[in-house]
Design an enzyme around this catalytic site. Structure first.
Site, short mmCIF file in Angstrom:
data_model
loop_
_atom_site.label_atom_id
_atom_site.label_comp_id
_atom_site.label_asym_id
_atom_site.label_seq_id
_atom_site.Cartn_x
_atom_site.Cartn_y
_atom_site.Cartn_z
N HIS A 164 0.90 -1.24 0.01
CA HIS A 164 -0.03 -0.05 0.11
C HIS A 164 0.67 1.15 0.01
O HIS A 164 0.40 2.29 -0.20
CB HIS A 164 -0.98 0.10 1.20
CG HIS A 164 -1.76 -0.98 1.20
ND1 HIS A 164 -2.91 -1.33 0.00
CD2 HIS A 164 -2.71 -1.88 2.34
CE1 HIS A 164 -3.48 -2.41 0.49
NE2 HIS A 164 -3.32 -2.72 1.89
N HIS A 202 -6.61 -6.91 -0.19
CA HIS A 202 -6.74 -5.48 -0.63
C HIS A 202 -5.83 -4.96 -1.84
O HIS A 202 -4.76 -5.64 -1.95
CB HIS A 202 -6.14 -4.68 0.57
CG HIS A 202 -6.95 -4.95 1.72
ND1 HIS A 202 -6.34 -5.59 3.02
CD2 HIS A 202 -8.11 -4.74 2.21
CE1 HIS A 202 -7.14 -5.86 3.83
NE2 HIS A 202 -8.33 -5.45 3.67
N ASP A 292 -4.79 -12.75 3.97
CA ASP A 292 -6.03 -12.11 4.43
C ASP A 292 -7.39 -12.57 3.43
O ASP A 292 -8.39 -12.01 3.60
CB ASP A 292 -5.81 -10.57 4.64
CG ASP A 292 -5.12 -9.83 3.66
OD1 ASP A 292 -4.73 -10.66 2.72
OD2 ASP A 292 -4.83 -8.80 3.77
#
Length: 395
Positions: A164, A202, A292
């Site tokens: 990120h 994500h 995740d």
């Protein structure tokens, strides 16, 4: 439904006459100092103590999750296939291949001042900066081992995570973009094209941002359809974020519906990822992994099980065998269930090794799957890519 965990005897996997090579081992790069990053306690990742809870939880990105990943590779049934290497801290000058000087100065000053809340959920505390430098340098060392040999497959087992982190912005527990730095090292070392597949739950927005105007890096992200989550993460991860300028078409987002599961992910890999990588023809492959996406992770809803991760590992290995002379860097990102994340890592690496039989059964098995919605979404994304992405339109 649950299943007893057991190991396939190693003799069954090594009894064939096949000669074993560097592609039958995974070179794991790790450094204990990365455990010193402590993001604190609170309500999940907020750092908040509301005053009326007797028990606060550790921040999800904590050292215990990584300790289990280390231990399963050292003592689990995959251990004979693992070679261990010590990581190192990155030099500040090395960070500038991906990050801006102003951003690095900001992080250095935050560390000197005793720490700082960089953005939501992202805490740079005493020890965090040194751990971040170790994560970056360890990932660079893993890539260098592939570039100069003898390794073909290397895994950077690192924290804090990095995908990120944008060139000038921390985000989502990430300070330095470990994968981005390694990709740039590969390009600077003579690689002409690098294909990156990110399976963290994500969107790998930081890596995408770093190469958004480049046609030398194909960034592919399979993620939960979560959208933007604030100023630190302005990217939405939607299919229309395809890159700009020379990079137009070289950022492929695959936002998948919640609960996509093993079958849905395998379909997405075969229908979307494989054709794109085949067309791109990279000479280096990078797999960015996050557990995740699993069925039991507190930070995701994608319902992958060990078998799903195993299948992804096999597919990526096949692409590396075909296109990049078997060269593959694996970089650790998220994965917050303290025990199941380690199992899913084990399964991913089993797949990358292309072992004929599973080494571990799934201790908690699976949710019932219904991939019908995911199949419709994947079909829609496939049509969009063919209509909009220039290099996929070409004959």
């Amino acid at each position: 439904m649950s299943a007893q965990s057991h190991s396939t005897p190693l003799s069954l996997l090594t009894s064939s006459s096949t000669s074993y090579s560097q592609t039958d081992r995974i070179h794991v790069f790790w450094a204990e100092g990365m455990l010193n990053h402590d993001a604190g306690k609170g309500v999940f990742d907020t750092g908040i103590d509301p005053g009326f809870l007797d028990v606060l939880e550790n921040h999800p990105e904590n050292s215990s999750r990584i300790k289990n990943m280390v231990s399963i590779l050292k003592r689990g049934p995959i251990s004979p296939f693992i070679s261990w290497h010590s990581g190192r801290p990155a030099l500040l000058s090395e960070l500038l291949s991906f990050h801006t000087p102003e951003y690095i100065d900001e992080l250095v000053e935050a560390d000197r001042s005793g720490g700082k809340v960089i953005c939501s959920g992202t805490f740079l505390n005493p020890g965090s900066w040194d751990a971040s430098l170790l994560a970056a340098g360890t990932t660079l060392s893993a890539m260098k081992q592939i570039l100069v040999g003898p390794a073909k497959i290397a895994y950077a087992l690192v924290r804090p995570p990095g995908h990120h982190a944008q060139p000038s912005q921390a985000d989502g527990y990430c300070f330095l973009n470990n994968a981005g730095l390694a990709i740039q090292l590969a390009l600077n070392s003579g690689c002409k094209k690098v294909a990156v597949t990110d399976i963290d739950v994500h969107y790998g927005n930081g890596t995408a941002e770093g190469f958004y105007q480049s046609n030398k890096v194909l960034t592919i992200s399979l993620h939960m359809n979560h959208g933007s989550w604030g100023p630190s993460h302005p990217q939405s991860g939607s299919v229309d974020e395809i890159g700009e300028g020379e990079g137009e078409g070289y950022n492929l987002n695959i936002p998948l519906p919640n609960g996509t599961g093993d079958k849905g992910y395998e379909i997405a890999m075969r229908e979307l990822v494989v054709p794109a990588v085949e067309k791109f023809e990279p000479d280096m492959m990078v797999l960015v992994i996050g557990q995740d996406s699993s069925a039991f992770d507190p930070n995701g809803r994608q319902c992958l099980t060990m078998e799903g991760y195993r299948a992804i590992g096999r597919i990526i290995r096949g692409l590396a065998d075909k296109h990049s002379d078997q060269r593959l860097l694996i970089v650790q990102e998220g994965g917050y269930h303290l025990t199941y994340s380690a199992y899913c890592l084990h399964a991913t690496l089993e797949g990358v090794l292309n072992l004929p039989l599973p080494l571990l059964d799934d201790p908690v098995a699976y949710y019932p799957e219904d991939e019908a919605i995911a199949i419709k979404v994947i079909s829609s994304i496939k049509h969009y890519h063919k209509d909009v992405v220039p290099f996929l339109r070409e004959a």
